[in-house]
Design a protein around this motif. Structure first.
Motif, short mmCIF file in Angstrom:
data_model
loop_
_atom_site.label_atom_id
_atom_site.label_comp_id
_atom_site.label_asym_id
_atom_site.label_seq_id
_atom_site.Cartn_x
_atom_site.Cartn_y
_atom_site.Cartn_z
N ARG A 9 87.47 -75.50 -82.21
CA ARG A 9 88.13 -74.50 -81.35
C ARG A 9 87.29 -74.35 -80.09
O ARG A 9 86.21 -73.77 -80.12
N ARG B 56 88.38 -70.76 -76.47
CA ARG B 56 88.23 -69.32 -76.56
C ARG B 56 87.54 -68.74 -75.32
O ARG B 56 87.01 -69.48 -74.50
N HIS C 150 94.91 -72.81 -90.43
CA HIS C 150 95.53 -73.61 -89.38
C HIS C 150 97.04 -73.70 -89.62
O HIS C 150 97.51 -73.73 -90.76
N TYR D 131 96.27 -67.20 -86.15
CA TYR D 131 96.24 -66.63 -84.80
C TYR D 131 97.60 -66.69 -84.12
O TYR D 131 97.94 -65.84 -83.29
N ALA D 132 98.45 -67.67 -84.49
CA ALA D 132 99.83 -67.69 -84.00
C ALA D 132 100.64 -66.62 -84.72
O ALA D 132 101.51 -65.98 -84.12
N ASP E 34 97.18 -67.16 -80.54
CA ASP E 34 97.75 -68.47 -80.22
C ASP E 34 99.17 -68.26 -79.70
O ASP E 34 100.15 -68.40 -80.42
N GLY F 88 101.46 -71.59 -79.54
CA GLY F 88 101.96 -71.98 -80.86
C GLY F 88 103.09 -71.08 -81.31
O GLY F 88 104.09 -71.53 -81.88
#
Length: 742
Positions: free
Chosen positions: A424, A427, A578, A640-641, A729, A732
């Protein structure tokens, strides 16, 4: 190149003494890359493949041929236990050549550290936190310690690819290079790299060198893998499906659990007797609970205790005694552990590993799998999936065994695609920016704002941070007394800043378990970690509570009793999962085949879940009507999406949808009521996703989403920006929403 003949004589002697018949593929490939080039090298090979020797044999050869005038090799590892383990191996290897090996972490006596400072040489093994301490407290010694540093070895580099700790490590590496005037080659070691090219770029950032990733035949991986499922109370999943093939039968137990034992923990108890095993859990709390249960079963069966425990909150003596006992090949003890035994510590010949529920990452699964199977045997892991029976009138989401499906998805992703989570690097690490600013001032003393910015902002991990953002941070730190301005206009640490930096906890950028006291009026309900924002709900003391206020300074949460049922919240519930894992979970439910590692009950539970999946229409419809105005949304998005979608629905779409009572079970599904139809839901969400909007709109009014350790000292506007543009995200999420409309 004949790599063996290129090795120094003492290395060749070591190989003869060890009885090796030939070099492994990784050792030949590493030798050619290290001897034949001046580039960085990333070595990726399976656990126990000889990566450490592959890197160190050529490095030590070059050191012996041309001894450096300072420390020649800096070896960075994420765990003290890993350093302790490698220390013994390296000391034996280097002894004959007179190359010193020094450990440097919190458990090492000061006398050994002073000896290295007086006469820098050889290999220094260190954790990122101890390296931070070294830079702050021994700043003047850095040029003499590392002035002729030739190699920088980063072990288990995959564990540093997705968080602040990894970025801290590479900040320190770059700072040492500048302070000492050295340009060491970087050697990264890992068993679990999914995208080697991306990891190679991460390894090389700021080094001025490219990264070579040697290719070689690593041999065939052989696994012994099983996955079983248990309801915590009878009946079990297979009792309703007697027609399954005879092959789906569990192995005969080697022991008997006490009557009325928890079926899943009893299964582990039965299959560890007379064997040396690791039992992995996903949290320290669960680790403690499992170990206590297993020890109680020993007591109930009137047999000696055969279970140890190992996690990060235990004292060094507890952890090290467990490691030592496990190194004894005659030991038949088993250890309950968290990720602290996930990385490359050699704890002897383990017969099998157990994993309770699914880990969050493919990387974690592979690391845990790799703990077994050393010394010629195949790796062996038994998954144990546990859940409560759904309530008689439970809604659809409760009918899906999420951990079982997640475990299958992790395994299948690696088997089919060799997928492992990528680095990642996108960020906005403002928490780390604060930390490295304070560390630089603490080590270097007074600096002008321009000098400070020129030391900190060019560090590779801050490539997305603007000068304007840095100025905002520095002005805020002046305002809160963490830095002060001198009469000459220079910057130094302020009184408040000194209190932070002078605490040993400052060296770490990962969040310790900071507990918040939960209160309702005068009553204290207990403690949780990382509370949710006001308006969300928490589960504690057997009830559900709405969060009214969070006081980060006093570490207190104020709440009100409400009705409902949600999972307990004790930190980042979902972990860093993920999106590919969630997408593969959809595939698992949509397929027909029974995977060969599933045992009888797990296969039956999967078939039940597929029935629910098919009958509900989930295969083709992410949005499923549960009854009346109640809906469940299954977005198949990573952590995070999913978090971005949750906020997008509430903030951008809530009014148009007539959305109420949105309850997330991260990252699997969201439940809510709404006033529009399914078709209108897809249309409205697609229209909103297609609009250009500021990501900061997805931060609630007045919310300061403290996500990383030092966010509380960062200006609120930067915390909000870092969360909106660096954590969520958004892309996404938007792609998924627009895909539904299509």
């Amino acid at each position: 190149m004949n790599v063996f003949s290129r090795y120094a004589p003492f290395i060749q002697d070591y190989i003869y003494r060890s009885g090796w018949q030939s070099l492994r593929g990784v050792q030949n490939a590493a030798g050619e890359a290290i001897f034949g080039t001046e580039d960085n090298v990333l070595l990726t090979a399976s656990t126990a493949s000889g990566k450490t020797e592959a890197a160190f044999f050529p490095i030590l050869t070059l050191l012996e041929e041309d001894p450096p005038s300072s420390v020649g090799v800096l070896y960075i590892a994420p765990l003290k236990a890993l350093i302790n383990d490698q220390f013994g191996r390296l000391e034996e290897l280097c002894g004959e050549a007179g190359i010193a090996v020094t450990r440097w972490h919190g458990d090492v006596p000061q006398t050994r550290k002073r000896k290295l400072l007086q006469k820098p040489s050889g290999i220094l093994q260190i954790t990122p936190e101890s390296l931070e301490s070294l830079l702050i407290n021994k700043h003047m010694e850095i040029p003499s310690l590392f002035g002729d540093l030739r190699f920088l070895v980063v072990d288990e580099i995959h564990s540093l690819l997705r968080g602040d700790r990894g970025m801290q490590t590479f900040c320190l590496i770059e700072r040492i290079g500048r302070l000492a005037g050295c340009t060491p080659r970087r050697i990264g070691l890992s068993a679990t790299i999914g995208n080697p090219e991306a990891a190679g770029r991460f390894l090389a950032a700021g080094s001025g060198r490219r990264t070579i990733i040697p290719r070689f035949d690593g041999g065939k991986e052989v696994w012994r893998l099983s996955m079983e499922h248990f309801f915590n109370t009878p009946p079990q999943a297979d009792e309703a499906r007697p027609s399954l093939p005879e092959t789906l039968r569990p192995e005969a137990p080697t022991d008997t659990a006490p009557e009325a034992a928890d079926p899943g923990i009893g299964y582990i108890f039965e299959h560890t007797r007379g064997k040396k095993c690791l039992i992995f859990t996903n949290s320290r709390e669960e680790c403690e609970a499992v170990c206590q249960n297993l020890r109680q079963y020993c007591e109930a069966n009137r047999e000696p205790d055969r279970f140890l425990i190992h996690h990060g909150n235990l004292s060094a003596s507890y952890r090290e005694s467990a490691e030592e006992e496990m190194k004894d090949d005659d030991s038949l003890l088993s250890v309950c552990a968290t990720a602290t035994l996930e990385l490359g510590i050699d704890i002897g010949r383990l017969e099998r590993a157990f994993q309770i529920d699914a880990p969050f990452t493919v990387s974690g699964f592979l690391q845990r799998m790799g703990r077994t199977g050393r010394r010629g045997d195949p790796s062996e892991m038994w998954f144990v999936m546990r859940e409560n029976h759904p309530e008689p009138r439970a809604m659809l989401p409760d009918m899906i065994p999420w951990y079982l499906i997640q475990g299958i998805a992790l395994v299948q992703l690696y088997l089919e695609e060799r997928f492992v989570e990528p680095p990642r690097t996108d960020r906005l690490p403002y928490s780390l920016l604060y930390h490295q600013t304070m560390s630089t001032l603490a080590s270097c003393g007074e600096m002008t704002p321009g000098e400070l910015a020129s030391r900190v902002l060019p560090l590779s991990c801050f490539h997305r941070i603007s000068k304007e953002d840095y100025r905002t941070l520095l002005l805020h730190l002046l305002e809160i007394g963490h830095i002060s301005r001198t009469e000459n206009g220079g910057l130094i640490l302020g009184l408040a800043g000194e209190r932070i930096v002078n605490n040993y906890k400052f060296y770490a950028v990962f969040q310790e378990n900071i507990e918040y006291s939960v209160r309702s009026g005068p009553e204290e309900l207990g403690t949780i970690v990382k509370p949710p924002p006001p308006g969300d709900k928490i589960a504690i003391a057997g009830r559900v509570w709405a969060v009214d206020e969070v006081d980060h300074k006093k570490r207190e949460v104020y709440c009100t009793l409400v009705k409902g049922n949600i999972p307990a919240y004790f930190g980042d519930v979902a972990g860093d999962i993920h999106t590919r894992i969630l997408e593969r979970m959809h595939g698992v439910l949509n397929e027909q085949n029974i995977y060969p590692y599933l045992l009888r009950r797990a296969a039956c539970r999967l078939l039940d879940a597929r029935d629910s999946f098919r009958k509900s229409g989930m295969a083709d419809h992410p949005l499923v009507q549960l009854g009346g105005n109640m809906w469940a949304l299954f977005p198949w998005l990573g952590s995070y999406a999913f978090l971005a979608l949750e906020r997008f629905l509430k903030i951008r779409c809530g009014r148009r949808l007539g959305l109420k009572g949105l309850h997330p079970s991260r990252p699997y599904y969201l439940q809510f009521t709404m006033k529009v139809s399914e078709k209108e839901f897809y249309r409205i969400t697609a229209e909103e996703a297609a609009k250009e909007f500021d990501p900061l709109e997805l931060v609630y009014p007045g919310e300061v989403p403290v996500f990383e350790k030092y966010d509380e000292y960062v200006p609120e506007e930067l915390v909000r920006k870092g969360f909106a543009l660096g954590v969520l995200d958004l892309e996404g999420m938007k792609q998924r929403v627009l895909g539904w409309a299509e």
